[in-house]
Design an enzyme around this catalytic site. Structure first.
Site, mmCIF file in Angstrom:
data_model
loop_
_atom_site.group_PDB
_atom_site.id
_atom_site.type_symbol
_atom_site.label_atom_id
_atom_site.label_comp_id
_atom_site.label_asym_id
_atom_site.label_seq_id
_atom_site.Cartn_x
_atom_site.Cartn_y
_atom_site.Cartn_z
ATOM 1 C CE LYS A 1 -3.065 -2.369 3.225
ATOM 2 N NZ LYS A 1 -3.517 -2.340 4.631
ATOM 3 N N GLY A 2 2.120 1.100 0.351
ATOM 4 C CA GLY A 2 2.973 2.256 0.636
ATOM 5 C C GLY A 2 3.134 3.245 -0.500
ATOM 6 C CD GLU B 1 8.096 -0.811 -2.916
ATOM 7 O OE1 GLU B 1 7.009 -0.280 -2.599
ATOM 8 O OE2 GLU B 1 8.359 -1.996 -2.715
ATOM 9 C CG ASP B 2 6.844 2.218 0.212
ATOM 10 O OD1 ASP B 2 7.587 1.357 -0.320
ATOM 11 O OD2 ASP B 2 6.201 2.001 1.257
ATOM 12 C CG ASP C 1 15.433 -1.243 4.199
ATOM 13 O OD1 ASP C 1 16.624 -0.943 4.288
ATOM 14 O OD2 ASP C 1 14.772 -1.601 5.190
ATOM 15 C CE LYS D 1 15.135 2.442 5.060
ATOM 16 N NZ LYS D 1 14.659 2.237 6.457
ATOM 17 C CG PHE E 1 11.067 2.263 10.445
ATOM 18 C CD1 PHE E 1 11.108 1.122 9.638
ATOM 19 C CD2 PHE E 1 9.829 2.792 10.778
ATOM 20 C CE1 PHE E 1 9.936 0.532 9.192
ATOM 21 C CE2 PHE E 1 8.653 2.204 10.344
ATOM 22 C CZ PHE E 1 8.710 1.079 9.547
ATOM 23 C CB VAL E 2 11.181 7.288 7.051
ATOM 24 C CG1 VAL E 2 12.555 7.851 7.359
ATOM 25 C CG2 VAL E 2 11.228 6.422 5.791
ATOM 26 C CG ASP F 1 2.754 0.750 7.211
ATOM 27 O OD1 ASP F 1 3.659 0.588 6.359
ATOM 28 O OD2 ASP F 1 2.283 -0.175 7.886
ATOM 29 N NE ARG G 1 -0.653 2.129 4.924
ATOM 30 C CZ ARG G 1 0.344 1.317 4.569
ATOM 31 N NH1 ARG G 1 1.343 1.772 3.867
ATOM 32 N NH2 ARG G 1 0.330 0.042 4.914
HETATM 33 P P1 5GP Z 1 13.113 -4.138 1.175
HETATM 34 O O1 5GP Z 1 12.624 -5.451 0.651
HETATM 35 O O2 5GP Z 1 13.756 -3.273 0.131
HETATM 36 O O3 5GP Z 1 14.002 -4.322 2.376
HETATM 37 O O4 5GP Z 1 11.875 -3.368 1.771
HETATM 38 C C1 5GP Z 1 10.916 -2.793 0.993
HETATM 39 C C2 5GP Z 1 9.664 -2.553 1.788
HETATM 40 O O5 5GP Z 1 9.939 -2.503 3.190
HETATM 41 C C3 5GP Z 1 9.076 -1.214 1.439
HETATM 42 O O6 5GP Z 1 8.169 -1.327 0.392
HETATM 43 C C4 5GP Z 1 8.404 -0.826 2.732
HETATM 44 O O7 5GP Z 1 7.105 -1.376 2.778
HETATM 45 C C5 5GP Z 1 9.243 -1.474 3.822
HETATM 46 N N1 5GP Z 1 10.212 -0.525 4.398
HETATM 47 C C6 5GP Z 1 11.558 -0.527 4.245
HETATM 48 N N2 5GP Z 1 12.110 0.487 4.928
HETATM 49 C C7 5GP Z 1 11.087 1.157 5.501
HETATM 50 C C8 5GP Z 1 11.014 2.341 6.320
HETATM 51 O O8 5GP Z 1 11.986 3.013 6.679
HETATM 52 N N3 5GP Z 1 9.760 2.716 6.703
HETATM 53 C C9 5GP Z 1 8.632 2.031 6.340
HETATM 54 N N4 5GP Z 1 7.470 2.512 6.787
HETATM 55 N N5 5GP Z 1 8.674 0.936 5.574
HETATM 56 C C10 5GP Z 1 9.885 0.503 5.158
#
Ligand code: 5GP
Length: 181
Positions: free
Chosen positions: A48-49, A105-106, A109, A137, A158-159, A165, A171
């Site tokens: 949803k992000g 994508e939001d 990470d 990030k 963590f944002v 969210d 959100r």
């Molecule tokens: P990844 O698979 O790249 O580690 O993570 C991607 C997903 O993790 C993002 O779509 C998001 O939903 C969540 N995520 C990663 N870092 C953050 C953060 O700092 N804040 C939030 N709210 N979600 C995050």
């Protein structure tokens, strides 16, 4: 990027204010409109992000662009930690066959979520596939994935806000801020 006083008691600081985010989205809209001119663009929002970012980005695209929108939902996180495993909760309704996919994508990470998702989408033979993320990030990456379009690179914190969210909350905040611990 300068840290500002928090606008919500749950935030320890604001990383990106609303005006800064909106201005950058306008720039991305211009760039994407230019890059996809004359092509069939299929925007794929990751629920949803990405919804707030996607809604603004869509309106920043040129009216002449041939663009359709679809959504996927994947689960990878519980609370603040990556579970490492990515599960498809909602699949595309439209076929990506022969289209130019732009995954919205939001935040990227570790990159695990997008790596898994883009591999799945690529197996369906789109004409091309790129990623556009509001936030990146880079220090946290565990895969070689690098989005072509990035709104902002941010530090490893963590944002929340602007669609992001913490356990489904925050959100609606118009800024991106660091959650108070
Ligand atoms: P990844 O698979 O790249 O580690 O993570 C991607 C997903 O993790 C993002 O779509 C998001 O939903 C969540 N995520 C990663 N870092 C953050 C953060 O700092 N804040 C939030 N709210 N979600 C995050």
């Amino acid at each position: 990027m300068s840290a500002q006083a928090p606008t919500h008691p749950a935030l320890s600081k604001v990383l990106l204010d609303e005006a800064t985010i909106k201005a950058r989205i306008q720039e991305l809209g211009v760039q994407i409109t230019r890059d996809y001119a004359g092509r069939r663009l299929m925007i794929v929002g990751v629920l949803k992000g990405s919804v707030i970012f996607l809604a603004d980005l869509l309106r920043a695209l040129g009216p002449e662009l041939d663009v359709e929108v679809d959504f996927v939902a994947v689960s990878s996180y519980a609370g603040k930690a990556s579970t490492g495993s990515v599960r498809t909760l909602l699949d595309l309704r439209e076929s990506p066959d022969g289209k130019d996919i732009l995954v919205i994508e939001d935040i990227v990470d570790t990159g695990l979520t997008l790596t898994s998702l883009t591999e799945t989408l690529l197996s369906r033979k789109p004409r091309s596939l790129e990623v556009c993320a509001l936030l990146d990030k880079p220090d946290c990456r565990k895969t070689p994935l690098q989005p072509k379009y990035v709104g902002f690179k941010i530090p490893n914190e963590f944002v929340v806000g602007f669609g992001l969210d913490y356990d489904e909350r925050y959100r609606q905040l118009p800024c991106v801020g660091v959650l108070r611990t």
